[in-house]
Design a protein around this motif. Structure first.
Motif, PDB file in Angstrom:
ATOM      1  N   GLU A   6       6.212   0.675   3.808  1.00  0.00           N
ATOM      2  CA  GLU A   6       6.262  -0.737   4.186  1.00  0.00           C
ATOM      3  C   GLU A   6       7.573  -1.361   3.724  1.00  0.00           C
ATOM      4  O   GLU A   6       8.110  -0.984   2.675  1.00  0.00           O
ATOM      5  CB  GLU A   6       5.092  -1.504   3.550  1.00  0.00           C
ATOM      6  N   CYS A  22       6.247  -1.141   9.031  1.00  0.00           N
ATOM      7  CA  CYS A  22       5.596  -0.014   8.365  1.00  0.00           C
ATOM      8  C   CYS A  22       5.868   1.242   9.185  1.00  0.00           C
ATOM      9  O   CYS A  22       5.395   1.364  10.323  1.00  0.00           O
ATOM     10  CB  CYS A  22       4.107  -0.246   8.246  1.00  0.00           C
ATOM     11  N   CYS A  95       0.206  -1.461   4.989  1.00  0.00           N
ATOM     12  CA  CYS A  95      -0.332  -1.018   6.265  1.00  0.00           C
ATOM     13  C   CYS A  95      -1.135   0.260   6.026  1.00  0.00           C
ATOM     14  O   CYS A  95      -0.938   0.972   5.043  1.00  0.00           O
ATOM     15  CB  CYS A  95       0.771  -0.764   7.292  1.00  0.00           C
TER      16      CYS A  95
END
Length: 114
Positions: A6, A22, A95
């Motif tokens: 990320e 991400c 994420c």
């Protein structure tokens, strides 16, 4: 092994914008539903937004109309555009696969403060 990286966090004033990215490697990204999650100090990690392989999306009520999730299958990257940021959006953002996460990445810190 899946790797999640990320980026894009930072310090922003209330009302400002940030775009998180991400990069996902080691998975069949094209057919994987992905999500952005966040965790504020002292609170549980929560789902912020998710996007399916056919690009249907869903959002937490607290971010509807302000955040937009998107994906680029060629780049194996998922994005989170965050507008009209509020101090309560301050958190570490992660994420991961939607609903059945893999191991977590390092996340990216978002701080909304004047």
């Amino acid at each position: 092994q899946v790797q999640l990286v990320e980026s894009g966090g930072g310090l922003v004033q209330p009302g400002g914008s940030l775009r998180l990215s991400c990069a996902v490697s080691g998975s069949i990204f094209r057919i994987t539903a992905m999500g952005w999650y966040r965790q504020a100090p002292g609170r549980e990690r929560e789902l912020v937004a998710a996007i399916t392989s056919d690009e249907s999306s869903t959002y937490a009520e607290s971010v509807k109309g302000r955040f937009t999730i998107s994906r680029d299958n060629d780049k194996e990257t998922v994005y989170l555009q965050m507008n009209s940021l509020k101090p309560e959006d301050t958190a570490a953002y992660y994420c991961n696969r939607w609903a059945t996460p893999w191991s977590w990445g390092q996340g990216t810190q978002v701080t909304v403060s004047a």
